[in-house]
Structure formats: C-alpha cells, structure tokens
Design an enzyme around this catalytic site. Structure first.
Site, mmCIF file in Angstrom:
data_model
loop_
_atom_site.group_PDB
_atom_site.id
_atom_site.type_symbol
_atom_site.label_atom_id
_atom_site.label_comp_id
_atom_site.label_asym_id
_atom_site.label_seq_id
_atom_site.Cartn_x
_atom_site.Cartn_y
_atom_site.Cartn_z
ATOM 1 N N ARG A 11 38.066 114.950 145.768
ATOM 2 C CA ARG A 11 39.380 115.269 146.336
ATOM 3 C C ARG A 11 40.343 115.852 145.291
ATOM 4 O O ARG A 11 40.976 116.884 145.541
ATOM 5 C CB ARG A 11 39.967 114.040 147.016
ATOM 6 C CG ARG A 11 39.277 113.696 148.336
ATOM 7 C CD ARG A 11 39.964 112.523 149.019
ATOM 8 N NE ARG A 11 39.895 111.332 148.186
ATOM 9 C CZ ARG A 11 40.686 110.258 148.329
ATOM 10 N NH1 ARG A 11 41.622 110.247 149.260
ATOM 11 N NH2 ARG A 11 40.542 109.210 147.554
ATOM 12 N N ASN A 17 39.767 111.823 153.487
ATOM 13 C CA ASN A 17 38.518 111.200 153.907
ATOM 14 C C ASN A 17 38.569 110.908 155.397
ATOM 15 O O ASN A 17 39.606 110.486 155.922
ATOM 16 C CB ASN A 17 38.291 109.887 153.155
ATOM 17 C CG ASN A 17 37.937 110.107 151.695
ATOM 18 O OD1 ASN A 17 37.430 111.162 151.330
ATOM 19 N ND2 ASN A 17 38.220 109.119 150.860
#
Length: 773
Positions: free
Chosen positions: A35, A53
């Site tokens: 990320r 997520n």
C-alpha cells in the site's frame, strides 16, 4: 458529483481528458509494504485516488491522464516490493469523480479482509546497508527490519496483522520508531516488527548452566567461543540452531556425538557468495536462490572440502549451504566467523526448539553456550531445503521463507484440510483458489510433533479464517494424523497415499488431469492393506486405476528390515532363489533367525516399495547394511554410481494379474546377485540398476498410454529426490513425446502429500470421488 474520502466530502472536479481506473490485486499484497509503495508511486506521478484492503484483495482507484496511469500500472506490476507476490491484476474503466490527492484508506469496520501473511524474509539490501552504517541509528542492531524484510509468519498470533496481535506487542515503540511506522512515505510504514536499540528486543549470552555471561559484546564473545571449538545454541528467526566452526573437525565430531547424529549430513552457513564458490559449484539459479528473499538451504555440488571438516556431509557429493539471512547472523559473521555448521536444535525429527527456557533445559548436555534474545517466536519454523534439478529449483523441505505463501490452484471450492502423512508431516488448508501448506512439522510418532501439529492447525485456521468442511487423512489406521482426524468433530475421509501423491503433483501444476502417475516411495498403505510404494496410477483427483506396481516382496522383521536393509535383502533373495547364493554382505549377520521368520511367515509383511528395492540393492552390493537416517541406503547407492547411469541395464519383465500389471522384482534380484557373484563392482551395479528403472518405467508408461490415451505423466514420491533417476526419466519421457509434470513448489516426498489429500477432498464434497481401483 462529490465523493467522501475518509469521512471528508471532496469537491475537486475531474480534469479535462482525465480517466479513472479501478484495480483489484490478488496475492500477498497486505502487510508487505504494497500500500505505501502504491501510495508513493501515485503521489510521484501526481495521480488522484485511493488504495485500501478489502475482502477480495487490495483495491485501488486511480485517476489522471491516460499516459500517467499507464506508467502507474507498469510501475505497480513490475517494481512491487520484494515481499509482494501478485497473483492476479484486474483493471477496469471507471467514471472520473471529484477527488483531491491520493490516500491510503482504512478498511470498513467489521468487514472481513482477505489475509495472506508474508513468510519470514531475509535481511534486505537497505537494512543491510543501515546495519553497517555508523551514522545510522540502527547501526549494528541485531533486529533491524522494514516492510521489505524480517520476521512475519513466526511472530503473528492472530489477525488482523497488527502489532498488538504479534509477539512484538511487549515492545512499545519509541517516538522515532512510532513516527516511521505511521508515515506512508517511510520504508517502515506498518512494519509490525519494527524497533530500534532504544525500544526493541535485545540479545544476551548465557553459559551451559544458564548463567548470564557478563561481557561488552555478546556477539563477539559468541564468535570467540565458536573459534575455540565450542557448540553454540543460537536463537534465530524461527527457532534455535546448534552451531560450530565448520573448519574445526573436532568440534563437528563432538556435535555429532552429543546430538547422537551419526552420519546424516549437516548444513552450513557461509559468509558470502565468494566463499560459497570456493567450496561448491554454483549454477546461476542456485546463486539466485541463495541470495533471494526466501534464503533457503540449497544443496550444492561440492567442489572442494579443503579447509572444512570432512565430517559435515560424509559420503555425499552435495553440501547444504545457506547465507546469513537475519541481522543477528550477519553480525555474528562480522565478528570473525566465516563458515558455520548450522543444524536445527531438535532431536530425532522432533520440531525445532524455539523458547529460551526449553532450549536451555533440553540442550544443556549439548550446547556450551546460548546466544538468546527476548523477541518471542510465536510459531516455530525450520529452514527450507531446496535443490536445483532438471532446470528448476525444487523443495525438499518447505518452511521458512516460503510458508505460508499459498500454492495457487486451477479453481476454487469448499474449504478442506489435508492432514498429511506420518513422516515429513505438513498439513494443508484449501481456501478458494489457494492451498495454504504448513511449515515442516516432522515425524508424527513423537509427542512434541503432535503438539506442534495441533498448534499449527489452530494457528493457520485462525490467521486465514478458514473452517474446513472436511478433514482428509491417509488410509493407514495407525497414523497419528488418522487418529487426530477421528477425534475432531468434523466429517473425515481416508485417501490412498499414492493417489494423494499423484494429485499433489497435478494440483501444483494446475492440471486437472488425467495423468499417468509414476509414484515411487518407501511406504504407503494400500487399499488392500499391503504396503505399496512402486506404483503406476492412471487418473485424476476423482479416481485412479492402479495400472502397474512392483512385485510384492517380504520384509522379515517389518520395521527392523527398514533400518537394517540386509534383512530386507535376505527376504528378497529368499523369494527370488530356491537355493540362496553366498554373497559377502551376509558375513557375520544372524541370517538363521531371519530365515526362520521367512519360512514360518512370521512378522514378514510384503511390500511393493521402490524405496525398499533401493535399500536391497545397496545391501546386496555391500554399500549400506545399516540405516541411521531416512533414505541413507538409497543415497549411498546413488553416490556409488559416480554421477551417471549406465548405458545398459539389467533385464526386466512384467506379468498380468488381477491387480494390474506386475513389474517382476525376483528376476532383477537374481540378475544383480549373479552379477555381484561374478565380481561386478558396486558402482557398476548402481549405474545399471538406475538405467533399469528408467527403461522399465518408460516402457510401463508406453503401455499405460496405449491403454488410456493419456500423454501426461506426473512424477511424485520420495524416490524422485534421487537426481540420477529423476533427471534421466524426465529426459526419456519428454523425448518420447510425453508432457511431464513434476514438483517444484511443494516437496515430492511426503511433505507434499497433504495438498493432494485436500484437493481429493474437494472432489468428494462435490460427489465426484470414486477412489482407487
């Protein structure tokens, strides 16, 4: 249209010519720095959007010019962090929206998030550089790590993968570490084991009695003890190693004596690739494996053992080698060590020791000192062992660095668990299209392994949030895994051992079959209650036909004939001759007692095992008549061949019977005994024996293919760890036009059995399983 981002309404209008793309990424992309990597990439390109997520993987939406988004997609797919493993990358067009900047969004509260925990990964280049930099605040810190390296799987207690649910929860981050941890632009963003000298774990040295050794530099003191020939118990990432100076033959022999490990080869850890090449031949793929983030042990061909103890791997042309994969190892080598024998701290196939107190209690009679640390290891995980054969790196023991990374299957289905076998045990959960295999557990005959099995079952079930609808076990009623399955409140299914081997090979190759399975190993319980092990099956996960097998032969004394192969050799001779020949291997052996068992058929089970056939030929040839570790006789027989198989083999023949085609063993035994009696060397016998097996199974494959029309062949079972047989048979089969499937991601031995069991279990739940006939 306004859009809310983290609760804030945005009113930035899309630019002229802007496009928006939605991206769904599957694989190991959570908890590995993916990320923040995407965040930094998007920010650098001036793109807008978000990443978060989800239950399906990692979701990204990105907005900007077509050209910049093209660059973004290329960067994300080609330069992802080293721990990220992208399995699929789906891109779809979306309508541009009003949005400001790019952000990392939180998952919705209460939503289920797909979890794929990363394996433990070797020290990365950036951390290695910081470790050696006197100006860096983590200079010489034994627990340096970042999102690209360090422990993951072994510290995770439960999900979500947050620090409070890891074994790092007892170490409160200092303000500087905390700032790094929360900064998306920092390499340590959300790296759960992140720490420094001010707030993290510490090392200490203790003597054999458990008393703390007061010294300025525990690592320097430990290195000095090793140089002095002492045995050091060293706590690593997944458990304890026993270490000695690999150049000190007396120290190596002392370790063998104290550990009770007579002849089984040890592995070594070498300081760098230059040193590895001094002692071993190294193919480019082998070097890549040694230097990879997984950092396994690689079995390399020896070049020269000059300067190393000959007692490390006696009678073997390969040496197990690994490089320092943790900062603690690196610092120990910086203190003067260059080649260390490193073996798992355990006993007789028990799990590796991993707790400080337990290690000091159980290793008190072995280790002279203990190099400990206070970062708890939640779940133990041994070193992985690999070998490069027939153009590919292959697993022999799949553990640290690879577990719990999933094996991706050709399709999904119900959640199922395979319990594995009795030896080299592993277990497997199926969740969707992913097969999650455990680390190496060991021999299920001991209580410690049983406890370890149960802990791993609970651990994997928890961190992957999977509840199996079916437990699949081996047919053998005496296996501990069978008994464990019977004690659980879940439906269970028994699956034939060699069918599971075949399906394991099909599954990891994402092939539904059917295939001709040549499955060769030491022991597997047959559907008829006999011991199988030299099997040719035709089938898939739904069903299989036992097309051919080795002729059953007697094992006088049962298990005793496995550890004393001269007994098995006498049994094979008894069945093959009306009058026993006199061969040197019988000199001084109590043959009368064994012959009495054979004549009266007492404690004399029969087996079609190819593994036992190797043992018998090794014993007949005088190469090995006593086994101290599994596969020893077969390895010795392979070594005797000198690296090549014969141009000519012994003769072989078949006969038809009700159970399928029978490969006759008695004529082969007679011919080998006759050749030895006439003075043929053990090396020549070995070369011809290997050629015989290649020719025999090539012809059997031809017959199976003619009957079934199948042109795909799957090779599985522990015998295919034999590089001479494996590589020669692949070459002959491919030359004959067959598609050959082999193991790479999971071991060909019983360490891969659980995968096949679980996949067969899915067929059973679908109502498509018909077993072995």
């Amino acid at each position: 249209m306004a859009r809310k981002q983290n609760g804030t309404e945005l009113n930035v209008e899309p630019g002229i010519g802007e496009v928006r793309r939605g991206i769904l990424v599957h694989g190991i992309v959570q908890g590995v720095g993916f990320r923040p990597f995407v965040y930094r990439t998007a920010k650098a390109l001036g793109l807008r959007g978000f990443i978060k997520n989800t239950s399906s993987g990692v979701s990204v939406e990105v907005q900007g010019s077509e050209d910049l988004i093209g660059k973004f997609l290329f960067e994300v797919q080609q330069h992802a962090p080293p721990l990220a493993k992208i399995h699929s990358f789906e891109v779809r067009p979306m309508i541009p929206v009003e949005e400001d900047g790019f952000s990392i969004e939180l998952s919705l509260a209460g939503s289920e998030v797909e979890t794929l925990i990363s394996p433990d990964i070797a020290l990365c280049v950036d951390c290695r550089r910081e470790l050696a930099d006197p100006e860096n605040r983590r200079f010489q810190y034994p627990f340096i790590n970042c999102t690209n390296c360090g422990p993951r799987f072994t510290i995770v207690e439960k999900i979500p993968y947050d620090r409070q649910y890891t074994s790092m929860k007892g170490f409160a981050m200092c303000p500087i570490c905390d700032k790094e941890y929360h900064d998306p632009l920092d390499r340590r963003f959300h790296a759960q084991p992140t720490a420094c000298r001010d707030c993290g774990p510490r090392i200490e040295l203790r003597d054999a009695s458990g008393q703390k050794v007061r010294c300025i530099d525990a690592l320097a003191e430990a290195a000095a003890l090793l140089k002095d020939g002492k045995i050091l118990a060293l706590k690593g990432v997944g458990g304890f190693h026993l270490a000695v100076d690999a150049r000190n033959d007396a120290a190596v022999r002392l370790l063998r004596e104290r550990k009770g490990r007579e002849e089984k080869p040890f592995a070594v850890m070498m300081s760098d690739m230059e040193l590895v090449r001094q002692f071993c031949d190294v193919e480019p793929e082998e070097a890549s494996a040694l230097l990879s983030p997984e950092a396994p042990i690689v079995l390399l061909v020896k070049r020269s053992m000059k300067g190393l103890s000959a007692s490390i791997a006696p009678g073997n042309d390969r040496l197990g080698v690994m490089l320092p994969y943790s900062p603690l190892h690196s610092l120990l080598f910086d203190r003067g060590a260059d080649v260390l024998l490193m073996t798992s701290a355990n006993f007789s196939e028990e799990p590796i020791l991993h707790e400080n107190r337990e290690a000091m209690e159980r290793l008190g009679g072995i280790a002279d000192a203990f190099l400990l640390h206070d970062r708890p290891i939640h779940i133990r995980c041994d070193d992985s062992v690999t070998i490069f054969l027939s153009g590919k790196l292959r697993q022999i023991r799949r553990s640290r660095g690879y577990v719990p990374a999933p094996v991706f299957l050709s399709g999904g289905g119900a959640p199922v668990m395979g319990t594995g076998g009795e030896l080299k045990n592993t277990l497997c959960f199926l969740k969707g299209s992913k097969a999650i295999l455990s680390q190496h557990i060991g021999d299920m005959k001991n209580y410690e392994a049983w406890q370890h099995f149960e802990q791993i079952f609970r651990h994997l079930q928890g961190i992957f949030q999977v509840s199996p609808e079916l437990l699949v076990h081996d047919l053998h009623p005496g296996y501990m895994t069978t008994q464990w399955a019977a004690a659980q409140p879940l439906p269970m299914l028994g699956v034939q051992h060699h069918h599971a081997h075949l399906v394991s090979c099909l599954a990891e190759n994402r092939t539904d079959g059917p295939a001709i399975g040549i499955v060769l190993d030491g022991t597997g319980y047959g559907t008829d209650g006999m011991i199988w092990g030299g099997e040719v099956l035709i089938g898939d996960a739904s069903e299989a036909e036992r097309f051919a097998s080795l002729e059953p032969m007697p094992l006088p004394g049962g298990d005793a004939a496995i550890t004393q192969p001269w007994r098995a050799a006498l049994g094979y001779l008894f069945r093959s001759f009306s009058v026993l020949p006199e061969l040197p291997f019988m000199s001084g052996k109590p043959a009368g007692l064994v012959l009495e068992l054979l004549e009266k058929k007492l404690n004399t089970p029969e087996t079609s095992s190819c593994g036992r056939l190797f043992d018998v030929v090794a014993a007949l040839s005088g190469i090995c008549d006593r086994i101290t570790f599994e596969g020893q006789a077969a390895i010795a027989l392979m070594q005797a061949a000198g690296g090549s198989i014969g141009r000519e083999g012994f003769s072989f023949s078949f006969e038809e019977n009700a159970g399928g085609l029978r490969i006759l063993v008695a004529p082969l035994v007679r011919e080998i005994a006759d050749a030895l009696g006439k003075g043929m060397s053990p090396g020549e016998v070995s070369r011809r024996f290997h050629r015989t097996l290649v020719d025999c199974f090539l012809e059997i494959t031809l017959k199976a293919s003619q009957q079934s029309g199948v042109k795909t062949v799957a090779l599985s079972g522990g015998v295919f760890q034999n590089e001479l047989l494996f590589e020669a048979l692949i070459q002959e089969l491919e030359h004959a036009g067959y598609r050959v499937l082999t193991h790479r991601e999971v071991p060909t031995n019983d360490g891969g059995l659980c995968l096949g069991q679980a996949v067969i279990g899915r067929r059973f739940l679908e109502g498509r399983y018909r077993g072995v006939r």
